[in-house]
Design an enzyme around this catalytic site. Structure first.
Site, short mmCIF file in Angstrom:
data_model
loop_
_atom_site.label_atom_id
_atom_site.label_comp_id
_atom_site.label_asym_id
_atom_site.label_seq_id
_atom_site.Cartn_x
_atom_site.Cartn_y
_atom_site.Cartn_z
N ASP A 25 -18.88 -25.39 59.95
CA ASP A 25 -20.16 -25.30 59.26
C ASP A 25 -20.39 -26.67 58.62
O ASP A 25 -19.44 -27.45 58.44
CB ASP A 25 -20.06 -24.20 58.19
CG ASP A 25 -21.21 -24.23 57.23
OD1 ASP A 25 -22.36 -24.12 57.68
OD2 ASP A 25 -20.97 -24.39 56.02
N ASP A 27 -23.10 -27.68 55.70
CA ASP A 27 -23.36 -27.72 54.26
C ASP A 27 -22.32 -26.96 53.46
O ASP A 27 -22.06 -25.79 53.73
CB ASP A 27 -24.74 -27.12 53.97
CG ASP A 27 -25.83 -27.97 54.56
OD1 ASP A 27 -26.42 -28.76 53.81
OD2 ASP A 27 -26.08 -27.86 55.78
N GLU A 360 -8.26 -32.84 33.48
CA GLU A 360 -7.30 -32.80 32.38
C GLU A 360 -5.96 -33.45 32.75
O GLU A 360 -5.10 -32.81 33.33
CB GLU A 360 -7.03 -31.33 31.99
CG GLU A 360 -8.30 -30.56 31.68
CD GLU A 360 -8.03 -29.33 30.83
OE1 GLU A 360 -7.15 -29.39 29.95
OE2 GLU A 360 -8.69 -28.32 31.05
MG MG Z 1 -6.77 -31.07 26.79
#
Ligand code: MG
Ligand code: ADP
Length: 432
Positions: A25, A27, A360
């Protein structure tokens, strides 16, 4: 590091069959159009009625994977817009025009380039089966360096009678590939309607949700396997040659239960992804809940770069610029920068209701009393992928896994090809 996530591989991992052809596929699977399309469609619909963001989002979700015309028609119906006033053709034309001005903003999905290179190098026959009509496709792919030419056959939405979830587009792709047995084909799809279409055609289907999505929808669509991103596609499970770019690293069992080092595979990123910005407040759960502090970066300013990374756990080096008053002790006016090993998670934060990722990094260094980075400039060079996000049965098992990730990151960064990247001028703020 802790992000809520779907299971690593929730596929019924029974016996995988042997396939010979791969159908892709476009998109949301190979190119990252879904956010742009959502933004444009939302703006076009917003002025046609009084809708909440939630209503619009839900309507768009329901048509993801459909051909533009089918999708527009369905959305107008879902939103109960009067088509005498707001015709499908008008809405479609306005959306199309806006999109055509912006296709250049669209990046490839993480791992898409690697997958296409792999398929090409191994001579595996490929088809593109896209709901995009052919006149649109050229414009859409203009900024994409001609890789579409490496795909053997292309089937577009305007060439078939019924769009996804009907099987027509995949059946046409198979015809063009010259495959008579659908069971020789594996389809890679990001939408549940696409998965339904693939299954209806008789092919096997791997779902790779492009936007954080309810796992259940893919299971009910009949996906044979659900993976978190293209990085996790394991072609050898389908009888195809395996990727050869993984590297093995040896890690001692952190729990100390065995003396034998464990082998972990990591995936080097080409190119490395550089991200940076001031450290911002996160949700306080890093050090409090997990004993693992993560120096969060604001995702908005790094959107372009962070979108190149699939949700998951990565390793690399971090450069931290010292704050005012923190110096190298030689010249008290010159802030200095140092680099540290880091392991980081990037993923969908439940607080942001699936619209934003968080980034993070945990710097693998004990900063003692100097461990307050808020507002300080942090730069990350993300060098490799460790694993997808995963669900854990308990907080303890999550913490144990994060520590193992840290060991894998350190071992990887000890490999000469990554060790040398520590003194990168980007990480040192150009101070080398
Ligand atoms: Mg943090
Ligand atoms: P927040 O939720 O605000 O990100 P965390 O509990 O995750 O808070 O702690 C992160 C903060 O801890 C960082 O912004 C930084 O100021 C500090 N910190 C101290 N040591 C480290 C480290 N080794 N890696 C990352 N952040 C650290």
């Amino acid at each position: 590091m802790a992000t809520a996530a779907a299971p690593e591989e929730s596929a019924p991992s029974k016996c995988f069959p042997t396939v010979t052809h791969v159908i892709l596929d476009l998109d949301g699977t190979l190119i990252n159009t879904e956010q742009l399309v959502d933004e444009v469609v939302t703006s076009v619909l917003d002025k046609r009625g009084e809708f909440t963001a939630g209503q619009l989002h839900k309507a768009i979700e329901q048509v993801r994977g459909m051909r533009p015309k089918d999708g527009t028609k369905a959305i107008l119906q879902i939103l109960q817009l009067d088509t005498e006033i707001h015709s499908v053709d008008d809405v479609l034309a306005e959306t199309g025009e806006l999109l055509n001005q912006r296709w250049g903003e669209v990046n490839m999905m993480p791992g898409a380039k690697r997958l296409l290179d792999y398929l090409h190098e191994h001579g595996i026959k490929t088809a593109l089966a896209t709901s995009t009509p052919s006149d649109f496709l050229e414009k859409k792919m203009e900024s994409h360096d001609g890789w579409i030419k490496k795909i053997n056959v292309v089937a577009t939405g305007d060439e078939v009678e019924n769009g996804k979830p009907a099987p027509d587009i995949f059946t046409l792709a198979m015809e063009r590939l010259g495959v008579s047995d659908a069971k020789k084909c594996i389809v890679l799809e990001d939408t549940s309607l696409g998965v339904q279409a693939a299954k209806a055609s008789g092919a096997f289907a791997i779902a790779i949700p492009s936007i954080q999505n309810d796992q259940k929808t893919y299971e009910t669509s009949g996906a044979d396997s659900i993976i978190k991103s293209l990085y996790d596609f394991q072609p050898e499970r389908w009888g195809l040659p395996g990727f050869e770019d993984y590297l093995d690293v040896q890690v001692k069992d952190t729990a100390g239960e065995t003396q034998e080092p464990e082998t972990h595979q990591i995936l080097p990123l080409h190119p490395a992804i550089n991200l940076g910005g001031p450290v911002v407040k996160g949700f306080g759960r890093g050090s409090k809940t997990l004993g693992v502090p993560t120096a969060n970066l604001e995702i908005g300013p790094i959107k372009l770069e962070s979108d190149k990374l699939a949700p998951g756990i990565y390793f690399g080096w971090a450069g931290l610029r010292d704050g005012e008053g923190v110096t190298d002790g030689k010249n008290s006016n010159t802030p200095i920068s140092s680099t540290y090993p880091m392991v980081m998670s990037i993923g969908w934060n439940p607080f942001f209701e699936n619209s934003q990722k968080t980034c993070e990094p945990w710097l693998l260094h004990d900063f003692g009393d100097n461990g307050d980075f808020y507002g300080r400039e942090l730069r990350l060079s993300v060098l490799g992928y460790i694993r997808p996000e995963a669900n854990f049965v308990s907080l303890e098992s999550l913490i144990e896994r994060i520590h193992k990730d840290a060991s894998v990151a350190k071992a990887a960064l000890d490999l000469s090809q990554f060790r040398d990247k520590r003194k990168d001028t980007y990480l040192l703020f150009g101070e080398t």
